[in-house]
Design a protein around this motif. Structure first.
Motif, PDB file in Angstrom:
ATOM      1  N   UNK A 127     -12.428  32.143  -5.577  1.00 15.55           N
ATOM      2  CA  UNK A 127     -12.800  32.256  -6.992  1.00 15.55           C
ATOM      3  C   UNK A 127     -12.718  33.700  -7.498  1.00 15.55           C
ATOM      4  N   UNK A 128     -13.163  34.717  -6.738  1.00 12.80           N
ATOM      5  CA  UNK A 128     -13.001  36.084  -7.241  1.00 12.80           C
ATOM      6  C   UNK A 128     -11.541  36.464  -7.482  1.00 12.80           C
ATOM      7  N   UNK A 129     -10.648  35.996  -6.639  1.00 10.05           N
ATOM      8  CA  UNK A 129      -9.218  36.264  -6.831  1.00 10.05           C
ATOM      9  C   UNK A 129      -8.724  35.573  -8.092  1.00 10.05           C
ATOM     10  N   UNK A 130      -9.097  34.322  -8.263  1.00  9.15           N
ATOM     11  CA  UNK A 130      -8.720  33.568  -9.458  1.00  9.15           C
ATOM     12  C   UNK A 130      -9.230  34.281 -10.703  1.00  9.15           C
ATOM     13  N   UNK A 131     -10.455  34.733 -10.672  1.00  6.74           N
ATOM     14  CA  UNK A 131     -11.052  35.399 -11.834  1.00  6.74           C
ATOM     15  C   UNK A 131     -10.339  36.704 -12.175  1.00  6.74           C
ATOM     16  N   UNK A 132      -9.946  37.457 -11.168  1.00  7.55           N
ATOM     17  CA  UNK A 132      -9.240  38.719 -11.421  1.00  7.55           C
ATOM     18  C   UNK A 132      -7.865  38.490 -12.038  1.00  7.55           C
ATOM     19  N   UNK A 133      -7.148  37.484 -11.570  1.00  6.65           N
ATOM     20  CA  UNK A 133      -5.774  37.254 -12.023  1.00  6.65           C
ATOM     21  C   UNK A 133      -5.692  36.434 -13.312  1.00  6.65           C
ATOM     22  N   UNK A 134      -6.735  35.701 -13.641  1.00  9.15           N
ATOM     23  CA  UNK A 134      -6.706  34.772 -14.768  1.00  9.15           C
ATOM     24  C   UNK A 134      -6.311  35.407 -16.103  1.00  9.15           C
ATOM     25  N   UNK A 135      -6.792  36.586 -16.485  1.00  7.59           N
ATOM     26  CA  UNK A 135      -6.374  37.132 -17.786  1.00  7.59           C
ATOM     27  C   UNK A 135      -4.863  37.330 -17.901  1.00  7.59           C
ATOM     28  N   UNK A 136      -4.229  37.767 -16.835  1.00 10.07           N
ATOM     29  CA  UNK A 136      -2.774  37.957 -16.865  1.00 10.07           C
ATOM     30  C   UNK A 136      -2.075  36.603 -16.930  1.00 10.07           C
ATOM     31  N   UNK A 137      -2.512  35.675 -16.103  1.00  9.80           N
ATOM     32  CA  UNK A 137      -1.881  34.356 -16.075  1.00  9.80           C
ATOM     33  C   UNK A 137      -2.032  33.647 -17.407  1.00  9.80           C
ATOM     34  N   UNK A 138      -3.196  33.756 -18.003  1.00  8.14           N
ATOM     35  CA  UNK A 138      -3.485  33.102 -19.276  1.00  8.14           C
ATOM     36  C   UNK A 138      -2.533  33.580 -20.374  1.00  8.14           C
ATOM     37  N   UNK A 139      -2.165  34.858 -20.355  1.00  7.14           N
ATOM     38  CA  UNK A 139      -1.230  35.393 -21.358  1.00  7.14           C
ATOM     39  C   UNK A 139       0.191  34.878 -21.168  1.00  7.14           C
ATOM     40  N   UNK A 140       0.532  34.436 -19.980  1.00  6.76           N
ATOM     41  CA  UNK A 140       1.907  34.038 -19.669  1.00  6.76           C
ATOM     42  C   UNK A 140       2.176  32.542 -19.848  1.00  6.76           C
ATOM     43  N   UNK A 141       1.130  31.734 -19.807  1.00 11.02           N
ATOM     44  CA  UNK A 141       1.296  30.281 -19.779  1.00 11.02           C
ATOM     45  C   UNK A 141       0.719  29.666 -21.047  1.00 11.02           C
ATOM     46  N   UNK A 142       1.444  28.706 -21.606  1.00  7.30           N
ATOM     47  CA  UNK A 142       0.964  27.972 -22.775  1.00  7.30           C
ATOM     48  C   UNK A 142      -0.220  27.090 -22.375  1.00  7.30           C
ATOM     49  N   UNK A 143      -1.096  26.836 -23.299  1.00  9.78           N
ATOM     50  CA  UNK A 143      -2.301  26.051 -23.001  1.00  9.78           C
ATOM     51  C   UNK A 143      -2.001  24.593 -22.675  1.00  9.78           C
ATOM     52  N   UNK A 144      -0.834  24.067 -23.100  1.00  6.67           N
ATOM     53  CA  UNK A 144      -0.498  22.674 -22.814  1.00  6.67           C
ATOM     54  C   UNK A 144       0.417  22.509 -21.598  1.00  6.67           C
ATOM     55  N   UNK A 145       0.601  23.575 -20.823  1.00  7.04           N
ATOM     56  CA  UNK A 145       1.451  23.546 -19.633  1.00  7.04           C
ATOM     57  C   UNK A 145       0.592  23.285 -18.397  1.00  7.04           C
ATOM     58  N   UNK A 146       0.915  22.252 -17.650  1.00 13.06           N
ATOM     59  CA  UNK A 146       0.119  21.862 -16.487  1.00 13.06           C
ATOM     60  C   UNK A 146       0.504  22.673 -15.251  1.00 13.06           C
ATOM     61  N   UNK A 147      -0.497  23.069 -14.493  1.00 17.97           N
ATOM     62  CA  UNK A 147      -0.293  23.803 -13.247  1.00 17.97           C
ATOM     63  C   UNK A 147       0.160  22.841 -12.159  1.00 17.97           C
ATOM     64  N   UNK A 148       1.171  23.258 -11.414  1.00 16.27           N
ATOM     65  CA  UNK A 148       1.671  22.472 -10.299  1.00 16.27           C
ATOM     66  C   UNK A 148       1.215  23.078  -8.974  1.00 16.27           C
ATOM     67  N   UNK A 149       1.326  24.406  -8.858  1.00 16.62           N
ATOM     68  CA  UNK A 149       1.027  25.081  -7.600  1.00 16.62           C
ATOM     69  C   UNK A 149       0.440  26.458  -7.879  1.00 16.62           C
ATOM     70  N   UNK A 150      -0.615  26.788  -7.159  1.00 12.44           N
ATOM     71  CA  UNK A 150      -1.193  28.130  -7.159  1.00 12.44           C
ATOM     72  C   UNK A 150      -1.315  28.516  -5.699  1.00 12.44           C
ATOM     73  N   UNK A 151      -0.865  29.715  -5.361  1.00 11.12           N
ATOM     74  CA  UNK A 151      -0.946  30.131  -3.971  1.00 11.12           C
ATOM     75  C   UNK A 151      -0.851  31.638  -3.859  1.00 11.12           C
ATOM     76  N   UNK A 152      -1.553  32.161  -2.862  1.00 14.84           N
ATOM     77  CA  UNK A 152      -1.331  33.551  -2.501  1.00 14.84           C
ATOM     78  C   UNK A 152       0.000  33.592  -1.789  1.00 14.84           C
ATOM     79  N   UNK A 153       0.710  34.682  -1.932  1.00 16.96           N
ATOM     80  CA  UNK A 153       2.002  34.814  -1.273  1.00 16.96           C
ATOM     81  C   UNK A 153       2.267  36.284  -0.984  1.00 16.96           C
ATOM     82  N   UNK A 154       3.351  36.533  -0.294  1.00 24.16           N
ATOM     83  CA  UNK A 154       3.768  37.906  -0.025  1.00 24.16           C
ATOM     84  C   UNK A 154       5.268  37.980  -0.178  1.00 24.16           C
ATOM     85  N   UNK A 155       5.766  39.195  -0.260  1.00 22.81           N
ATOM     86  CA  UNK A 155       7.205  39.410  -0.348  1.00 22.81           C
ATOM     87  C   UNK A 155       7.662  39.899   1.017  1.00 22.81           C
TER      88      UNK A 155
END
Length: 156
Positions: free
Chosen positions: A19-47
């Protein structure tokens, strides 16, 4: 509560994102995604080619692929990738059952090849991630106007 909010939190919980990770990233994600777009996958990842570049959070919806980065030292957040799925080409993924990971690669509209490794805790979750990727990218390619080539490589 909008569609994005209703689907994002369960997807993050399914992936085991704290939840702390979700809370930190949420403002950025919220600006990028429309409110009517459904989430399919959320995951931590690396390059894989940039192992020391920090932690990444990947969000896949039916319309967008968004990746945010958090630096290790100062824990600063930044948007790494925000792409409409129509603008991605040569989307591929490879399953690595030994590492419990799925390697996802796509070429962005600017021609940069982006690669991400999604690690999961359980071997069965590898197949779940693969099925979600197949659902989103193959379904999009099959739709009228879904003109981007999509391929999947499965290996162990």
């Amino acid at each position: 509560m909008d569609v994005f909010s209703r689907t994002f939190l369960p997807a993050a919980a399914e992936a085991g994102v704290a939840i702390p990770t979700v809370s930190r990233h949420m403002p950025i994600l919220r600006r990028c995604v429309e409110s009517d777009d459904a989430t399919v996958l959320v995951s931590r990842c690396l390059r894989p080619e940039h192992a020391m570049s920090g932690d990444f959070l990947l969000l896949l919806t039916y319309r967008r692929l968004v990746v945010t980065q958090e630096t290790w030292v100062l824990r600063r957040l930044r948007l790494h990738l925000n792409a409409n799925l129509r603008h991605l080409s040569n989307v591929t993924w490879n399953i690595d059952l030994r590492r419990h990971a799925v390697d996802l690669a796509a070429t962005a509209v600017d021609g940069v090849r982006e690669r991400f490794r999604v690690r999961v805790a359980e071997p069965d979750h590898v197949w779940r991630v693969e099925s979600l990727l197949r659902h989103v990218f193959r379904e999009r390619a099959a739709q009228p106007g879904g003109d981007r080539p999509v391929a999947a490589a499965v290996g162990a």
